[in-house]
Design a protein around this motif. Structure first.
Motif, PDB file in Angstrom:
ATOM      1  N   MET A   1      18.544  -1.395   6.510  1.00  0.00           N
ATOM      2  CA  MET A   1      19.059  -0.252   5.764  1.00  0.00           C
ATOM      3  C   MET A   1      20.474  -0.531   5.260  1.00  0.00           C
ATOM      4  O   MET A   1      20.849  -0.096   4.175  1.00  0.00           O
ATOM      5  CB  MET A   1      19.036   1.008   6.631  1.00  0.00           C
ATOM      6  CG  MET A   1      17.643   1.471   7.019  1.00  0.00           C
ATOM      7  SD  MET A   1      16.527   1.708   5.594  1.00  0.00           S
ATOM      8  CE  MET A   1      15.609   0.134   5.570  1.00  0.00           C
TER       9      MET A   1
ATOM     10  N   LEU B   1      11.268   6.195  -2.116  1.00  0.00           N
ATOM     11  CA  LEU B   1      12.197   5.982  -1.010  1.00  0.00           C
ATOM     12  C   LEU B   1      13.247   7.062  -0.987  1.00  0.00           C
ATOM     13  O   LEU B   1      13.617   7.553   0.056  1.00  0.00           O
ATOM     14  CB  LEU B   1      12.861   4.610  -1.159  1.00  0.00           C
ATOM     15  CG  LEU B   1      13.862   4.237  -0.069  1.00  0.00           C
ATOM     16  CD1 LEU B   1      13.191   4.309   1.295  1.00  0.00           C
ATOM     17  CD2 LEU B   1      14.409   2.853  -0.315  1.00  0.00           C
TER      18      LEU B   1
ATOM     19  N   LEU C   1      18.883   7.321   5.316  1.00  0.00           N
ATOM     20  CA  LEU C   1      17.737   6.423   5.468  1.00  0.00           C
ATOM     21  C   LEU C   1      17.270   6.315   6.911  1.00  0.00           C
ATOM     22  O   LEU C   1      16.103   6.004   7.163  1.00  0.00           O
ATOM     23  CB  LEU C   1      18.105   5.027   4.942  1.00  0.00           C
ATOM     24  CG  LEU C   1      18.247   4.900   3.426  1.00  0.00           C
ATOM     25  CD1 LEU C   1      18.924   3.580   3.071  1.00  0.00           C
ATOM     26  CD2 LEU C   1      16.889   5.000   2.752  1.00  0.00           C
TER      27      LEU C   1
ATOM     28  N   HIS D   1       8.540   9.738   4.778  1.00  0.00           N
ATOM     29  CA  HIS D   1       9.316   8.588   5.264  1.00  0.00           C
ATOM     30  C   HIS D   1       8.551   7.315   4.928  1.00  0.00           C
ATOM     31  O   HIS D   1       7.653   6.903   5.653  1.00  0.00           O
ATOM     32  CB  HIS D   1       9.529   8.728   6.766  1.00  0.00           C
ATOM     33  CG  HIS D   1      10.422   7.684   7.354  1.00  0.00           C
ATOM     34  ND1 HIS D   1      11.227   6.880   6.585  1.00  0.00           N
ATOM     35  CD2 HIS D   1      10.629   7.305   8.644  1.00  0.00           C
ATOM     36  CE1 HIS D   1      11.906   6.057   7.378  1.00  0.00           C
ATOM     37  NE2 HIS D   1      11.561   6.295   8.612  1.00  0.00           N
TER      38      HIS D   1
END
Length: 261
Positions: free
Chosen positions: A213, A12, A129, A154
């Motif tokens: 997020m 991530l 993010l 991503h």
């Protein structure tokens, strides 16, 4: 060690420890409201972090048992729903992917995320993010406005969808010197980020993705200083005690001063 489903694919945050970029050219950091008292937000952030981050990233300063204790997760639920990358609840949050393999595949070993929120800041993480866009020139096919040429793809593209960065040209005037060393005004055109355009919708709306997020950032803030939650709990009792003490102090003051008047 248990298998972490099909989520062991990409990191991530492939944030290179060697790169100290505060943000890409023209990147504007979006503010995010982090509330460590929001239990629902913390739990959702923990779920996202464990399912999508621990496959490649460690948070070695944190143990699963501490998360269960702080967030009020019973041990049985912790084992069934969150303990994918470890055998025991007392284990630290270590990455499943070996660092050597990650470095070979992505060009950089994914950093430990224990203190990423303290190092980068919540606003940086939140903007990062949400700032991935398609880039055919990048090895992974993805780039990031906040962290240009980031080494990661991503991982949450299915949630957010595919977006592309749209730039505009702006004239930039600056002072330079000619061949004789005299100052001269020159004008050049610069590409400046304008907006993102959604090319392919994801499974979540923009609002839903942003909320998730925010929850993930909230959890990373908690990871950086988990003692905050305990301080918040103790703080309520301390304030209550001080208010009670204030009442007795006031009554004591009246008792001493009544004879003076």
């Amino acid at each position: 060690m248990k298998t972490i489903h099909a989520l062991i694919i990409v990191p991530l945050f492939a944030l290179s420890a060697a790169v100290q970029a505060a943000g890409g050219p023209g990147a504007r950091l979006d503010p995010v409201k982090v509330d460590l008292n929001d239990q629902k937000s913390l739990l959702n952030g923990a779920r996202i972090f464990i399912n999508y981050c621990v496959s490649c990233h460690s948070a070695s300063f944190m143990r699963y048992s501490r998360i269960g204790q702080d967030l009020g997760i019973p041990e049985e639920i912790l084992k069934k729903q969150l303990l994918f990358a470890a055998d025991r609840v007392g284990d630290p949050m270590m990455a499943v992917m070996p660092r050597a393999d990650a470095k070979k595949w992505f060009g950089v070993a994914p950093p430990d995320l224990s203190l990423v929120a303290r190092a980068r800041g919540p606003n940086w993480l939140y903007t990062y993010l949400r700032s991935f866009y398609r880039d055919d020139k990048a090895p992974s096919g993805w780039n990031n406005l906040v962290f240009p040429n980031v080494a990661m793809p991503h991982v949450l593209y299915e949630w957010q969808g595919h977006q592309r960065a749209v730039y505009r040209e702006e004239e930039h005037t600056h002072i330079d010197k000619d061949k004789d060393g005299k100052p001269v005004t020159k004008t050049s055109k610069l590409k400046v980020f304008d907006r993102f355009e959604l090319e392919r919708p994801g499974t979540l709306s923009t609002k839903e993705f942003d909320e998730n997020m925010r929850d993930l950032v909230t959890f990373t803030v908690y990871l950086g200083e988990p003692a905050k939650l305990e301080r918040y709990r103790i703080g309520v009792w301390v304030i209550g005690f001080l208010l009670l003490l204030l009442v007795f102090a006031y009554l004591l003051k009246r008792e001493y001063w009544k004879d003076i008047h």
